[in-house]
Design an enzyme around this catalytic site. Structure first.
Site, PDB file in Angstrom:
ATOM      1  N   LYS A  34     -11.643  28.627 -29.516  1.00 33.22           N
ATOM      2  CA  LYS A  34     -12.890  27.928 -29.159  1.00 33.22           C
ATOM      3  C   LYS A  34     -12.561  26.713 -28.297  1.00 33.22           C
ATOM      4  O   LYS A  34     -11.392  26.327 -28.190  1.00 33.22           O
ATOM      5  CB  LYS A  34     -13.619  27.505 -30.442  1.00 33.22           C
ATOM      6  N   TYR A 253      -8.797  -4.470 -16.539  1.00 30.76           N
ATOM      7  CA  TYR A 253     -10.098  -5.028 -16.890  1.00 30.76           C
ATOM      8  C   TYR A 253      -9.985  -5.916 -18.123  1.00 30.76           C
ATOM      9  O   TYR A 253      -9.346  -5.549 -19.105  1.00 30.76           O
ATOM     10  CB  TYR A 253     -11.094  -3.904 -17.160  1.00 30.76           C
TER      11      TYR A 253
END
Ligand SMILES: *Cc1c(COP(=O)(O)O)cnc(C)c1O
Length: 364
Positions: A34, A253
């Site tokens: 999956k 940042y």
């Protein structure tokens, strides 16, 4: 071209399948593919694991992709059908389905069908996610077994605590007790990776390994290598920029990392838009904890905040590293589980989250 790539090792997949076989030699393997083969590419994984007796997927479209690629094995829809119209494809492509609830049972018996399908009847043994309650299980079994839309029934459950100290004793006991009065020749499907690795004495007709096939651990404090598993995905990139920092200079940042000595910093072409976890290294609060990363085959650490397209790493002790140097985000030197731990999550999530913009390449 941007230098990032995820390579998928065919031989590691095959090795990890052999580890499943070693633990549960008498069970058939339903390889769980999956989520695009846990991010490794559905067909890459299925071709490498063609020796598995079955594949488990979530959606009809994945199942059809496998059938159309020529796979003849059992293909199981792990959550069954979501609506009755999907039963036409279930018939046409000869898929097995989970039936986990009364509404699915009713869809199946009330459908207009020409062929019978094989059902994996799911019991809720304590996870309280999907599955019939034990007290309703026998009735569901009999309703299915006697119905001409049903070719056969496999008895199935899924354990919530196979990876921790609680273990599977209580749910396994509940499961066995509940099926006691059903015919005793019915196939049984039980084990996820943690169950396979920790309960080798378990008897089941089917096991359902997922994460272990991909070489990551299902048990948070046990490295995958302790189980003899080999990493399948190597997420690689390169250094695309180098900065030198003096004491007091910061990177990224928010200036989340500030140098307390002279440093060399590498800029890596990989960021959170590639699936690298932005939380990595930020869990320590104001000062970053260390997330391992390998540059030129040497282990170092990331620095500061992960950006969308780039991240920073410490090259101070790797003077030979420069523009174009090889970086391993995870794979052979850096376990995906180690990066996951630094990000407060599990390897499963990182593997599944590798973004579609990262080219995936199958290698030997
Ligand atoms: C995903 C899944 C598995 C595989 O679990 P792993 O922990 O990856 O081995 C097995 N069974 C079911 C029902 C699942 O949904």
């Amino acid at each position: 071209m941007r230098p990032i790539v995820a390579t998928i090792s065919q031989s590691a997949l095959q090795h990890n399948l052999s580890v499943v076989k070693k633990h549960t030699p008498n069970a058939k393997v339903m390889a769980v593919v999956k989520a695009n083969g846990y991010g490794h590419g559905l067909l890459n994984v299925a071709h490498s694991l063609h020796a598995a007796e079955g594949f488990a997927v979530l959606g009809i479209s994945e199942a059809i992709t496998l059938r159309e690629a020529g796979f003849k094995q059992t293909i199981l829809l792990l959550e069954g059908v979501f609506n009755a119209s999907e039963l036409a494809a279930v018939e046409n492509y000869n898929l097995d389905i989970v039936v986990h609830s009364k509404y699915q049972l009713e869809m199946l018996v009330n459908a207009n069908m020409r062929h019978a399908v094989h059902v994996h009847l799911k019991m809720n043994t304590g996870m309280n996610r999907l599955g019939f309650a034990p007290q309703n299980y026998a009735a569901a079994y009999h309703a299915l077994a006697s119905h001409h839309h049903v070719a056969g029934v496999t008895l199935m459950t899924h354990f919530a605590t196979a990876d921790n100290a609680q273990g599977i004793a209580a749910p396994l006991d509940l499961f066995q007790h509940t099926i006691h009065d059903l015919p005793d020749n019915l196939p049984i499907s039980l084990a996820n990776s943690a169950t396979i690795l920790r309960y080798s004495d378990l008897t089941a007709d089917w096991v359902r390994p997922g994460i272990m096939l991909y070489g990551a651990t299902p048990v948070s404090n046990v490295p995958a290598t302790d189980y003899g598993l080999q990493p399948v995905m190597q997420l690689r990139s390169e250094i695309i920029g180098v900065q030198t920092l003096a004491v007091g200079d910061s990177v990224g940042y928010g200036n989340r990392f500030t140098a307390d000595k002279n440093m060399r910093v590498g800029i890596v072409a990989c960021g959170y838009a590639d699936g690298y976890p932005r939380q990595a290294g930020l869990l320590g609060g104001e000062y970053p904890t260390i997330t391992p990363i390998a540059v030129s085959d040497k282990v170092t650490s990331t620095l500061g905040r992960v950006s969308m397209d780039m991240l920073f790493c410490d090259l101070t002790n790797i003077p030979e590293a420069d523009i174009g140097s090889e970086v391993e985000l995870w794979g052979n030197q850096i376990a995906v589980d180690a990066v996951a731990e630094a990000a407060g999550t599990v390897g499963y999530e990182l593997l599944c989250a590798v973004s579609p913009r990262v080219p995936v390449q199958l290698v030997d």
